[in-house]
Design an enzyme around this catalytic site. Structure first.
Site, PDB file in Angstrom:
ATOM      1  CB  CYS A  40      32.841 -23.170  87.771  1.00 36.66           C
ATOM      2  SG  CYS A  40      33.515 -24.658  87.035  1.00 36.66           S
ATOM      3  CB  CYS A  67      27.874 -28.318  82.750  1.00 41.81           C
ATOM      4  SG  CYS A  67      29.246 -27.608  81.816  1.00 41.81           S
TER       5      CYS A  67
HETATM    6  N1  DGL Z   1      32.228 -24.197  84.150  1.00 33.33           N
HETATM    7  C1  DGL Z   1      32.452 -25.589  83.887  1.00 33.33           C
HETATM    8  C2  DGL Z   1      31.399 -26.406  84.647  1.00 33.33           C
HETATM    9  O1  DGL Z   1      30.319 -25.921  84.893  1.00 33.33           O
HETATM   10  C3  DGL Z   1      32.409 -25.809  82.389  1.00 33.33           C
HETATM   11  C4  DGL Z   1      33.023 -27.075  81.936  1.00 33.33           C
HETATM   12  C5  DGL Z   1      34.514 -27.200  82.203  1.00 33.33           C
HETATM   13  O2  DGL Z   1      35.215 -26.261  82.550  1.00 33.33           O
HETATM   14  O3  DGL Z   1      34.969 -28.350  82.000  1.00 33.33           O
HETATM   15  O4  DGL Z   1      31.648 -27.505  85.044  1.00 33.33           O
END
Ligand code: DGL
Length: 297
Positions: A85, A201
């Site tokens: 993430c 993201c």
């Molecule tokens: N995995 C999150 C990121 O890459 C996805 C978006 C989120 O959870 O807001 O930031």
């Protein structure tokens, strides 16, 4: 004899799985690249679907969530921890790395920001790089730091995208609303005349054809999966942790590793969304509850 083999492989760190986690199903785009690049490894993926999205949460909250997830994966004896993430990496990676090195297992933690930043700096010719990411990731300044650590003369144009990840997650097919939202985040990058754009993201690789069309063919898109896979491979080899070094391969014959899933939300929703993000069959999915931990220092 069988019991002896099983107990040896249980104690051999090379035979343990690699832990990967994310706010939900988005990190499956990263797992996809890891499964392709490291076919012999076992993976255990944890998606914190009950608390998705992470993209507008505070750094303190993400540090706590990451620690809870890391403790769970450590209990399940992972040999390396990958933060798939971007928001969690940007907000909490250094604190999590410190915490994990203090555990008795001494597990290393790798995140998505640095490998992408390195690749983007190596790619740009003009020295103007764009970043599309969640508001939390942009506000952390983690990409600026990582890019400038490699080359302080590169300019990073960061665009926070509060609605993009939930829109991509919700949309089986892209409608005009999604196209309009993507066009709006590309506009400042076109004005800045960047030649390289970091997809900061987990969800954005799913719309890379649309991004490429709206940014133009002269722009190179850099996503985290492939860049991170190379770093994971390097970490496993240099620490003697690669599965294929455990002696499981015989006469050049080898089988693929296994991968399993844990999620904090609904299993069926994970399965339905996850197949689109992983682009491979999903196997066993277990719903779990994370134990609370005290805040990270
Ligand atoms: N995995 C999150 C990121 O890459 C996805 C978006 C989120 O959870 O807001 O930031």
């Amino acid at each position: 004899m069988m019991a002896c083999v099983a107990s040896n492989s249980h104690h051999d760190p090379r035979a343990r799985p690699i832990g990967v986690f994310d706010s939900g199903v988005g990190g499956l785009t990263v797992l996809h690249e890891l499964l392709v690049a490291l076919p012999r490894e076992d993976f255990l993926y944890l998606g914190d679907t009950a608390r998705f999205p992470y993209g507008e949460r505070s750094p303190a909250e993400l540090a706590r969530f990451s620690a809870e997830i890391a403790e769970e994966l450590l209990r399940r004896r992972v040999k390396l921890l990958v933060v798939a993430c971007n928001s969690a990496t940007a907000a909490a990676l250094p604190a999590l790395q410190r915490r994990m090195m203090e555990t008795t297992l001494g597990v290393e933690v790798l995140g998505v920001v640095r490998p992408e930043a390195l690749r983007a700096v190596a790619t740009t010719r003009s020295g103007r790089i764009g970043l599309l990411a969640t508001p939390t990731t942009v506000a952390s300044g983690a990409y600026e730091q990582a890019v400038h650590a490699v080359d302080p003369h590169v300019t990073l144009h960061a665009v926070p995208c509060p609605t993009l990840a939930p829109l991509i997650q919700a949309g089986e097919q892209f409608d005009e609303h999604t196209v309009g939202a993507v066009r709006a985040v590309c506009a400042p990058l076109r004005r800045a005349e960047v030649d390289t754009v970091i997809l900061g993201c987990t969800h954005y690789p799913l719309i890379s054809p649309l991004l490429q069309r709206l940014l133009g063919p002269g722009v190179t898109l850099v996503s985290s999966g492939a860049a991170l896979a190379r770093q994971v491979e390097h970490a496993l080899s240099t620490r003697g942790l690669a599965a294929h070094e455990s002696g499981a391969d015989r006469d050049g014959e080898w089988g693929e590793g296994e991968y399993r899933f844990l999620c904090t939300g609904d299993v069926e929703a994970f399965r339905e969304l996850g197949t689109r993000f992983l682009q491979m069959p999903l196997g066993e999915i277990e719903q779990i509850q994370l134990a609370p931990v005290e805040a990270l220092a």
